[in-house]
Design a protein around this motif. Structure first.
Motif, PDB file in Angstrom:
ATOM      1  N   ASN A 173      -2.133   3.899  -0.549  1.00  0.00           N
ATOM      2  CA  ASN A 173      -3.534   3.450  -0.948  1.00  0.00           C
ATOM      3  C   ASN A 173      -4.094   2.430   0.039  1.00  0.00           C
ATOM      4  OD1 ASN A 173      -5.757   2.269  -2.057  1.00  0.00           O
ATOM      5  ND2 ASN A 173      -4.782   1.928  -4.135  1.00  0.00           N
ATOM      6  N   SER A 174      -4.913   2.980   1.006  1.00  0.00           N
ATOM      7  CA  SER A 174      -5.310   2.238   2.096  1.00  0.00           C
ATOM      8  C   SER A 174      -6.724   1.761   2.180  1.00  0.00           C
ATOM      9  CB  SER A 174      -5.155   2.895   3.386  1.00  0.00           C
ATOM     10  OG  SER A 174      -6.008   4.145   3.546  1.00  0.00           O
ATOM     11  N   GLY A 175      -7.145   1.697   0.924  1.00  0.00           N
ATOM     12  CA  GLY A 175      -8.663   1.336   0.557  1.00  0.00           C
ATOM     13  C   GLY A 175      -9.531   2.451   0.609  1.00  0.00           C
ATOM     14  N   ASN A 176      -9.855   3.197   1.773  1.00  0.00           N
ATOM     15  CA  ASN A 176     -10.545   4.409   1.612  1.00  0.00           C
ATOM     16  C   ASN A 176     -10.022   5.616   1.263  1.00  0.00           C
ATOM     17  OD1 ASN A 176     -12.589   2.557   2.585  1.00  0.00           O
ATOM     18  ND2 ASN A 176     -13.086   3.728   4.448  1.00  0.00           N
ATOM     19  N   LEU A 177      -8.582   5.501   1.516  1.00  0.00           N
ATOM     20  CA  LEU A 177      -7.917   6.831   1.222  1.00  0.00           C
ATOM     21  C   LEU A 177      -6.604   6.563   0.317  1.00  0.00           C
ATOM     22  CD1 LEU A 177      -7.027   9.561   2.112  1.00  0.00           C
ATOM     23  CD2 LEU A 177      -5.428   8.569   3.785  1.00  0.00           C
ATOM     24  N   GLN A 178      -6.635   7.499  -0.930  1.00  0.00           N
ATOM     25  CA  GLN A 178      -5.601   7.450  -1.776  1.00  0.00           C
ATOM     26  C   GLN A 178      -4.763   8.757  -1.567  1.00  0.00           C
ATOM     27  OE1 GLN A 178      -8.987   6.640  -3.538  1.00  0.00           O
ATOM     28  NE2 GLN A 178      -8.534   4.295  -2.132  1.00  0.00           N
ATOM     29  N   ALA A 179      -3.625   8.889  -1.494  1.00  0.00           N
ATOM     30  CA  ALA A 179      -2.875  10.007  -1.209  1.00  0.00           C
ATOM     31  C   ALA A 179      -1.578  10.090  -1.924  1.00  0.00           C
ATOM     32  CB  ALA A 179      -2.633  10.288   0.040  1.00  0.00           C
ATOM     33  N   SER A 180      -1.009  10.963  -2.621  1.00  0.00           N
ATOM     34  CA  SER A 180       0.281  10.980  -3.374  1.00  0.00           C
ATOM     35  C   SER A 180       0.751  12.467  -3.259  1.00  0.00           C
ATOM     36  CB  SER A 180       0.036  10.782  -4.794  1.00  0.00           C
ATOM     37  OG  SER A 180      -0.646  11.723  -5.588  1.00  0.00           O
ATOM     38  N   ALA A 181       2.185  12.376  -3.201  1.00  0.00           N
ATOM     39  CA  ALA A 181       2.806  13.457  -3.088  1.00  0.00           C
ATOM     40  C   ALA A 181       4.204  13.875  -4.007  1.00  0.00           C
ATOM     41  CB  ALA A 181       3.195  13.881  -1.710  1.00  0.00           C
ATOM     42  N   ARG A 220       0.837  -1.378  -0.019  1.00  0.00           N
ATOM     43  CA  ARG A 220      -0.032  -0.135  -0.021  1.00  0.00           C
ATOM     44  C   ARG A 220       0.907   1.329   0.036  1.00  0.00           C
ATOM     45  NH1 ARG A 220      -4.972  -1.082   4.216  1.00  0.00           N
ATOM     46  NH2 ARG A 220      -5.751  -3.076   3.240  1.00  0.00           N
ATOM     47  N   LEU A 221       2.137   1.185   0.087  1.00  0.00           N
ATOM     48  CA  LEU A 221       3.071   2.313   0.363  1.00  0.00           C
ATOM     49  C   LEU A 221       4.048   2.355  -0.316  1.00  0.00           C
ATOM     50  CD1 LEU A 221       3.421   5.013   1.936  1.00  0.00           C
ATOM     51  CD2 LEU A 221       4.725   3.589   3.600  1.00  0.00           C
ATOM     52  N   GLN A 222       4.476   3.091  -1.311  1.00  0.00           N
ATOM     53  CA  GLN A 222       5.318   3.144  -2.344  1.00  0.00           C
ATOM     54  C   GLN A 222       6.304   4.703  -2.251  1.00  0.00           C
ATOM     55  OE1 GLN A 222       2.371   2.076  -4.084  1.00  0.00           O
ATOM     56  NE2 GLN A 222       3.057   0.050  -3.046  1.00  0.00           N
ATOM     57  N   GLY A 223       7.444   4.770  -2.373  1.00  0.00           N
ATOM     58  CA  GLY A 223       8.204   6.130  -2.664  1.00  0.00           C
ATOM     59  C   GLY A 223       9.508   5.893  -3.288  1.00  0.00           C
ATOM     60  N   ASP A 224       9.921   6.850  -3.984  1.00  0.00           N
ATOM     61  CA  ASP A 224      11.101   6.703  -4.504  1.00  0.00           C
ATOM     62  C   ASP A 224      11.756   8.347  -4.455  1.00  0.00           C
ATOM     63  OD1 ASP A 224      10.698   8.762  -7.413  1.00  0.00           O
ATOM     64  OD2 ASP A 224       8.859   7.293  -7.246  1.00  0.00           O
ATOM     65  N   PHE A 225      13.130   8.271  -4.793  1.00  0.00           N
ATOM     66  CA  PHE A 225      13.841   9.582  -4.650  1.00  0.00           C
ATOM     67  C   PHE A 225      15.107   9.573  -5.581  1.00  0.00           C
ATOM     68  CE2 PHE A 225      17.857  11.466  -2.726  1.00  0.00           C
ATOM     69  CZ  PHE A 225      17.297  12.887  -2.960  1.00  0.00           C
ATOM     70  N   ARG A 226      15.218  10.667  -6.083  1.00  0.00           N
ATOM     71  CA  ARG A 226      16.422  10.601  -7.312  1.00  0.00           C
ATOM     72  C   ARG A 226      17.376  11.969  -7.378  1.00  0.00           C
ATOM     73  NH1 ARG A 226      17.530   8.699 -12.527  1.00  0.00           N
ATOM     74  NH2 ARG A 226      19.061  10.074 -13.702  1.00  0.00           N
ATOM     75  N   THR A 227      18.609  11.939  -7.158  1.00  0.00           N
ATOM     76  CA  THR A 227      19.217  13.178  -7.091  1.00  0.00           C
ATOM     77  C   THR A 227      20.547  13.001  -8.231  1.00  0.00           C
ATOM     78  OG1 THR A 227      20.441  15.079  -5.799  1.00  0.00           O
ATOM     79  CG2 THR A 227      20.578  12.616  -5.289  1.00  0.00           C
ATOM     80  N   GLU A 228      20.973  13.911  -8.478  1.00  0.00           N
ATOM     81  CA  GLU A 228      22.181  14.143  -9.286  1.00  0.00           C
ATOM     82  C   GLU A 228      23.244  15.052  -9.046  1.00  0.00           C
ATOM     83  OE1 GLU A 228      21.264  14.371 -13.455  1.00  0.00           O
ATOM     84  OE2 GLU A 228      19.820  12.529 -13.584  1.00  0.00           O
TER      85      GLU A 228
END
Length: 406
Positions: free
Chosen positions: A310-318, A284-292
Motif C-alpha cells: 500500500n503505497s498511497g496511490n497504489l494498492q496491490a495484493s497477491a 506499507r509492505l507485508q507478506g506471509d508464507f506457510r508450508t506443512e
C-alpha cells in the motif's frame, strides 16, 4: 436458484459457492458471566438443484470468565452450551434424504481450573485441569445414526511452557536511532485426555466431537521474532516451526491446528511440521508464507504465500497456494484433489481519486487457465462520474458451477 446468484455475483467466491443464509445473535453480560443466544441457518446450493443445510437453531452459550479463587494460585472458569444442530441434504424435489439427516441436540458443560506460573520473566508455565461432559440426543449404532441418546465425559490436563526466552538487542548499523531485538522463544505443551468409551457412537459434526480419548499429546515448537524500534516497537519478521506427537494416530489425524489434516485414515502419530513466516519490512509492505511437511513421506503437503503493498496511490495484493499430489499418502493420493492457484489484485488512482483503474485475476496453474479476470476504470468529477467494467469467468473444468463460462 443457483444460476442467477452465479450469473450476477461479481465476487468469485460468492459466484462459485452460492449460499442462502440468515441468523441473529443476542448477548448479555452479568458480573463475570456472558450469556449469548444465536440462531443461524445456511443452505449451500448445487447445480443439480439439491442443497446442504447446516447451522444451529438455537445455540445458547454460557461462559464464566476465569476468576481467582480467594488468595490461592488457582483460577476457575466454566462454559456451557445447548445447541440444536442442523445437518441435512435435500434433493432437487425438496425431499430430505433421511440417510443424510444428522440433526440432533447437544448439551455440554466444561469447567476448568488454571494454575499460572509467571514469576520468572524468561519462563512461563500455564497448566489447566478441565472436565467436559456432553449429551447427544442421537448416536451411531452399527454404522447408522439412531434416536438413542448417549453421554460422554472425560478429564483433560494440559500444561504449556513458554521459554526459556532468549533475546538480544543491537543497533541497526548505519540506520541512526534504529534498534533491533531478536527473540528466540521455545514452546512446549503436554496434554492428557482420559479415556472415552463411547467415541465410536458419537455423531461427529463439530470440533469437540472429534476429541479422541486415552491419549497423550506432546507439542513442541520454536518461535523466532525480530522487532524494530525507533519511536515505537513493531515486529518486522517472525518465523515459527511446530509439530505435535500423539500416542494415538487417530488424534493426530484430526488436529485442526494443521491445515493439511484430513479425514483420510491416519498413517502416523506425528502431525505435519508447520512452518509459518511473516515479514513486514515497513508499514506499507507485508507478506506471509506457510508450508506443512509430512514426516512419513518426507515431502511438502501444502504451500501458501500472500503479500500486499500500500503505497498511497497504489494498492496491490497477491496470493499463491498449492496442495500437492503425493502417491500413497491418504488424503493426498487422489490427483483430482490436488490444486495450484495464483491470484492477484491491483488498484491505482490519483491522489484525489479522480481517475482510477483496477485489475484482478484468479489463475489455475494446474490446468493452465484463467478462472476469472476483472477490469475496472472510472472517472469522478465534483458531482458525478462514470465507470467501465469488464469481467470474464471460465469454470468449464468444474462440475459444481452452474454458470461454467460467462
Amino acid at each position: 436458484d443457483i444460476a442467477p446468484e452465479q450469473l450476477f455475483q461479481q465476487n468469485i467466491y460468492r459466484a462459485t459457492r452460492s449460499t442462502r443464509s440468515f441468523g441473529g445473535n443476542i448477548t448479555g453480560s452479568w458480573s463475570q458471566a456472558v450469556v449469548s443466544g444465536t440462531f443461524d441457518r445456511t443452505d449451500v446450493f448445487y447445480p443439480d438443484g439439491s442443497y446442504t443445510t447446516y447451522g444451529g437453531l438455537p445455540r445458547l452459550n454460557f461462559n464464566r470468565s476465569e476468576r481467582r479463587v480467594a488468595k490461592s494460585p488457582f483460577y476457575f472458569g466454566a462454559g456451557a452450551e445447548y445447541v440444536t444442530m442442523l445437518r441435512s441434504t435435500t434433493n432437487a424435489d425438496g425431499v430430505t434424504d433421511p440417510r443424510y439427516d444428522q440433526g440432533l441436540t447437544r448439551i455440554e458443560l466444561a469447567p476448568t481450573v488454571r494454575i499460572p506460573f509467571t514469576k520468572w520473566p524468561f519462563l512461563t508455565v500455564n497448566s489447566t485441569i478441565g472436565w467436559r461432559g456432553t449429551y447427544w440426543s442421537e448416536s451411531v449404532v452399527n454404522g447408522e445414526q439412531v434416536a438413542q441418546s448417549i453421554n460422554r465425559q472425560y478429564f483433560e490436563f494440559a500444561s504449556r511452557i513458554t521459554g526459556p526466552v532468549f533475546s538480544r538487542i543491537f543497533n541497526a548499523g548505519a540506520t541512526e536511532g534504529l534498534k533491533l531485538k531478536h527473540v528466540i522463544e521455545p514452546v512446549f505443551t503436554i496434554r492428557r485426555v482420559s479415556a472415552i468409551d463411547v467415541y465410536d457412537q458419537i455423531v461427529r459434526l463439530e470440533s469437540s466431537d472429534f476429541t479422541v480419548g486415552d491419549v497423550w499429546q506432546v507439542s513442541y515448537g520454536l518461535n523466532n521474532r525480530l522487532l524494530a524500534k525507533r519511536t515505537a516497537s513493531r515486529e518486522v519478521l517472525s518465523v515459527a516451526i511446530n509439530q505435535s506427537y500423539y500416542t494415538d494416530a487417530n488424534a493426530a489425524q484430526f488436529d485442526q491446528q494443521f491445515q493439511s489434516s484430513s479425514w483420510a485414515p491416519a498413517v502416523s502419530k506425528y502431525t505435519a511440521v508447520a512452518v509459518v513466516a511473516r515479514a513486514s519490512p515497513n508499514e506499507r509492505l507485508q507478506g506471509d508464507f506457510r508450508t506443512e511437511w509430512d514426516p512419513t513421506y518426507h515431502t511438502l503437503r501444502t504451500l501458501a504465500a500472500n503479500g500486499n503493498i500500500n503505497s498511497g496511490n497504489l494498492q496491490a495484493s497477491a496470493g499463491w497456494s498449492r496442495r500437492r499430489f503425493i502417491p500413497g499418502l491418504p488424503g493426498f493420493d487422489n490427483e483430482d484433489f490436488a490444486d495450484h492457484y495464483l491470484n492477484a489484485s491491483a488498484n491505482w488512482h490519483t491522489r484525489t481519486n479522480t481517475v482510477g483503474v483496477t485489475y484482478s485475476f484468479n489463475y489455475d496453474l494446474k490446468r493452465d487457465s484463467f478462472l476469472q479476470q476483472r477490469y475496472l476504470a472510472y472517472y469522478n468529477a465534483q458531482c458525478c462520474g462514470f465507470g467501465v467494467e469488464y469481467q470474464s469467468f471460465n469454470f468449464a473444468n468444474y462440475s459444481t458451477v452452474a454458470i461454467p463460462q460467462d
